[in-house]
Design an enzyme around this catalytic site. Structure first.
Site, PDB file in Angstrom:
ATOM      1  CB  SER A   1       5.270   2.074   0.250  1.00 33.25           C
ATOM      2  OG  SER A   1       4.649   1.030  -0.455  1.00 33.25           O
TER       3      SER A   1
ATOM      4  N   GLY B   1       0.829  -1.200   0.000  1.00 30.60           N
ATOM      5  CA  GLY B   1       0.000   0.000   0.000  1.00 30.60           C
ATOM      6  C   GLY B   1       0.863   1.251   0.000  1.00 30.60           C
ATOM      7  CB  CYS B   2       0.303   4.664  -1.262  1.00 28.86           C
ATOM      8  SG  CYS B   2      -1.339   5.054  -0.603  1.00 28.86           S
ATOM      9  CG  HIS B   3      -1.033   6.164   3.569  1.00 27.19           C
ATOM     10  ND1 HIS B   3      -0.676   7.494   3.590  1.00 27.19           N
ATOM     11  CD2 HIS B   3      -2.306   6.127   3.101  1.00 27.19           C
ATOM     12  CE1 HIS B   3      -1.687   8.227   3.146  1.00 27.19           C
ATOM     13  NE2 HIS B   3      -2.682   7.420   2.853  1.00 27.19           N
TER      14      HIS B   3
END
Length: 306
Positions: free
Chosen positions: A119, A115-117
């Site tokens: 990462s 996921g972005c957050h």
């Protein structure tokens, strides 16, 4: 023979970004489903089973359904949803975390794209736990500022509406119940026994991300040295000089890039680590393409913008 690649969910933000990175490549063959059949289960089944690698850019339930449609032992999957990120039967798609992670991705049939957050958080915290710099039960706090493209088509339309709520001019804090969907992944991958206090924030810019982890009681120079050594030689994750390259951090600095940069600031008793990256790059589609490259035995940066 060129490897056959299928993107299930190409119409979504992540899927479109993957397609942009793959569309001009001549070393793969993209399988393209007819627009009017993209939700037809039997047609999707056909494409999923014809692919050497299938990207799943779908909601969690649809991603699980897609996996169930695969009826062979050859189709390899990269799932961009949250459905399998804490599943021990899936390999976590962040190659820079360790040699073991990279090797697992290389040989994997099932890769869960980060996921972005998550990462941003994991890139900062995993090496510190793995090297004993912080304990598994450390009480961590994290604030993550993202561009609005991270919310998908609905949020993009909301922010780009000429009659939008004027409050969108400012940052918006959300996830106020402190149960954001990336939290299980953060704790599981880093081996934490205590969930961090995590606050996500959306800003009035299209893409870019700055995820800042606050670490009490640890010398910032020790943290910087540990991270610099851990990521030495990596192409897509780097560590800035201590304190960063300027006295402030802009969240959209790496918009349009597929790399991630860690910036360590602080002093002997308090540390912050900020991960700068593109929420659609190393935070989603860029990472997915990197994982595909590794699985195919190609240079991991092929088709990516460092």
């Amino acid at each position: 023979m060129k490897p056959k690649i299928y993107i299930d969910g190409k119409e979504g933000t992540t899927g479109l970004q993957i397609y942009e990175r793959l569309g001009g490549r001549d070393d793969i063959e993209l399988l393209l489903i007819d627009e009017d059949k993209r939700k037809d289960i039997e047609e999707r089944r056909k494409f999923l089973n014809a692919a050497d690698i299938a990207f799943l850019c779908l909601p969690d339930a649809a991603a699980r359904e897609a996996v169930s449609l695969i009826e062979n032992d050859t189709t390899r999957v990269i799932d961009a949803s949250t459905a399998h990120r804490t599943d021990p039967d899936w390999d976590y798609g962040f190659a820079e975390l360790s040699k073991a992670h990279r090797e697992a991705i290389k040989n994997s049939k099932r890769v869960a794209n980060p996921g972005c957050h998550a990462s941003g958080f994991i890139s900062s915290v995993y090496p510190l736990v793995a090297n004993g710099i912080i304990a598994e039960d450390t009480a961590l706090t994290c604030a993550s500022l993202t561009g609005y493209s991270g919310g998908g088509k609905k949020m993009i339309a909301e922010y780009q509406d000429e009659n939008r709520d004027p409050r969108h001019d400012s940052e918006r804090i959300y996830g106020l119940n402190l149960h954001h969907k990336h939290l299980p992944e953060m704790g599981y991958i880093c081996g934490l026994t205590q969930a961090p206090v995590f606050v996500p924030i959306v800003g009035d810019f299209y893409k870019g991300m700055a995820t800042t982890v606050m670490i009490p009681g640890v010398d910032a120079h020790l943290v910087h040295g540990t991270l610099a050594k851990h990521y030495e030689g990596q192409q897509l994750v780097t560590v800035a000089p201590f304190g960063g390259e300027e006295p402030m951090i802009y969240a959209n600095t790496l918009a349009g890039h597929d790399s991630l940069k860690l910036i360590v600031c602080g002093h002997e008793e308090q540390t912050i680590v900020t991960a700068l990256f593109d929420n659609l790059g190393k935070g989603a589609s860029g990472a997915a393409v990197q994982n595909m490259n590794i699985m195919l035995g190609l240079d991991e940066t092929t088709g990516l913008n460092l």
